[in-house]
Design an enzyme around this catalytic site. Sequence first.
Site, PDB file in Angstrom:
ATOM      1  N   HIS A  85       0.851  -1.190   0.000  1.00 42.88           N
ATOM      2  CA  HIS A  85       0.000   0.000   0.000  1.00 42.88           C
ATOM      3  C   HIS A  85       0.889   1.243   0.000  1.00 42.88           C
ATOM      4  CE1 HIS A  85      -3.512   2.476   0.962  1.00 42.88           C
ATOM      5  NE2 HIS A  85      -2.715   3.153   1.754  1.00 42.88           N
ATOM      6  N   ASP A 164     -14.972   3.530   8.418  1.00 44.63           N
ATOM      7  CA  ASP A 164     -13.972   4.450   7.864  1.00 44.63           C
ATOM      8  C   ASP A 164     -14.616   5.447   6.911  1.00 44.63           C
ATOM      9  OD1 ASP A 164     -11.170   5.316   7.429  1.00 44.63           O
ATOM     10  OD2 ASP A 164     -11.614   4.693   5.384  1.00 44.63           O
ATOM     11  N   ARG A 171     -14.227  13.597   9.356  1.00 43.48           N
ATOM     12  CA  ARG A 171     -12.906  14.219   9.560  1.00 43.48           C
ATOM     13  C   ARG A 171     -12.644  15.287   8.514  1.00 43.48           C
ATOM     14  NH1 ARG A 171      -9.265   9.282   8.973  1.00 43.48           N
ATOM     15  NH2 ARG A 171      -7.595  10.816   9.015  1.00 43.48           N
ATOM     16  N   SER A 186      -7.185   4.345  10.009  1.00 37.14           N
ATOM     17  CA  SER A 186      -7.998   4.315   8.795  1.00 37.14           C
ATOM     18  C   SER A 186      -7.364   3.385   7.742  1.00 37.14           C
ATOM     19  CB  SER A 186      -8.128   5.749   8.263  1.00 37.14           C
ATOM     20  OG  SER A 186      -8.518   5.769   6.926  1.00 37.14           O
ATOM     21  N   LYS A 190      -8.573  -0.829   6.690  1.00 33.37           N
ATOM     22  CA  LYS A 190      -8.940  -1.291   5.343  1.00 33.37           C
ATOM     23  C   LYS A 190      -8.063  -2.458   4.900  1.00 33.37           C
ATOM     24  CE  LYS A 190      -8.934   3.043   4.237  1.00 33.37           C
ATOM     25  NZ  LYS A 190      -9.039   4.421   3.774  1.00 33.37           N
TER      26      LYS A 190
HETATM   27  N1  URA Z   1      -5.712   7.622   3.550  1.00 33.20           N
HETATM   28  C1  URA Z   1      -6.612   6.853   4.226  1.00 33.20           C
HETATM   29  O1  URA Z   1      -6.967   5.773   3.780  1.00 33.20           O
HETATM   30  N2  URA Z   1      -7.074   7.331   5.385  1.00 33.20           N
HETATM   31  C2  URA Z   1      -6.697   8.518   5.920  1.00 33.20           C
HETATM   32  O2  URA Z   1      -7.157   8.869   6.990  1.00 33.20           O
HETATM   33  C3  URA Z   1      -5.793   9.289   5.192  1.00 33.20           C
HETATM   34  C4  URA Z   1      -5.307   8.807   4.007  1.00 33.20           C
END
Ligand code: URA
Length: 438
Positions: A85, A164, A171, A186, A190
């Site tokens: 990632h 999220d 946010r 976050s 995922k």
């Molecule tokens: N990328 C994400 O997946 N989450 C965040 O909070 C910031 C960047």
Amino acid sequence: MTATFTAVDSIRRKRDGLALTTAEIRSLVEGYVDGRIPDYQMSAFLMAVYFRGLCDREMTDLTMAMAHSGDMISFGDNPRIVDKHSTGGVGDKTSLVVVPLVAAAGVVVPKMSGRGLGHTGGTLDKLESIPGFRVFLSPEEFRRTVAEVGAAIVGQTGNLVPADKLLYALRDVTATVDSVGLIASSIMSKKIAGGAQRLVLDVKAGRGAFMPAPDRATELARAMTAIGKGVGLRVVAAVTSMDQPLGLAVGNALEVEEAIGCLKGEGPPDLQEEAVELGAHMLVLAGVEPDLPRARDRLTRTLSSGRGAEKFEQMVTAQGGDGRVVDDPRAVLPRAPVALEVTSAKAGWVRSIDALAVGHLTMRLGAGRQRKEDDIDPRVGVTLGAKVGDRLEQGALLGVVYAATDGDARAAARAFEKAFELASEPVPPPALFHGVVS
Ligand code: URA
């Protein structure tokens, strides 16, 4: 039993700098997802976290509470499965190179990627510039492609981490995106919901990165590896430079063409170095090679043998795309009608190329999205004729702007020229890797 905590108590405790319990964090996340906790309380909680932070255990609890808020995917516990990632950057097509490269060396990569937003590009948008390529596969097709090819890159489907989606939207409008604990939770929620058990993270730092300061990016890398440790996930996080664009191409089809060239062993050097280094960590995590030097050596040989390019062709074909793109990218990929060369008004050494400015100008050309619902134009973007440290004579090529119209090209060319800063003294080429946290 999670209803024994009231949201206001948890908000107060976090406001006062205390650590919340596992059950409290779960109660907040579950309560927010099922609508019992209103936006105004969750906003207050997020702001308290923004100022007070989260300890490693709280980040781990928040990550797991979020990951469990929706579907959880599992690929079993095959040790050869490794995910990758990137926090995103300008010209960052590393996944297009790394995924087939490590798959050709025996790593299995079922990868879920995202779309580009703002000045950063997205892997799915890049792949969709290949005619026919499908980023949305059914769960069955996804599994079959991974089993047959060893790699697939798809978009997120189903109900993955709804917490999220809700929290990120909140946010975004409460100025609480920029919190290391919230970002780390976050991203990791995922990855965990997507079935990752071993993970290599590329945390970008610099002008074109989501987190520009290298020490903050390192803090984020450390937070994500700490979460990995807390949940039994093996994580390596590299902090890499995003001050200038990665490679020479920025724009969807242009980046696919460059990634294919790299898979054939034709560079550019920074993209190849980054792909080999991140890929080497993946090989070691998967147990395919015992150490980094041997892993790097194997991947360098895989690049020059063309086996990475063959794997990319297999993956493209399996996902419905035109596999001839590997042999002849220019004939298969869409091309912009206007190409405008931009030259240097003076001589000198390239001191900097502002990745953020290049990201913004390519977004305005149509390569990226200002808002989530915007369409993108796969054909447009820029290619760089020089990188930081290069010597330029007056009139030398800074790069080429690819645009839909002459007017777009001229506007982008002006911004592109301004993105270059020249020095009168030689400038050493910058380091690509700031460090690795594992
Ligand atoms: N990328 C994400 O997946 N989450 C965040 O909070 C910031 C960047």
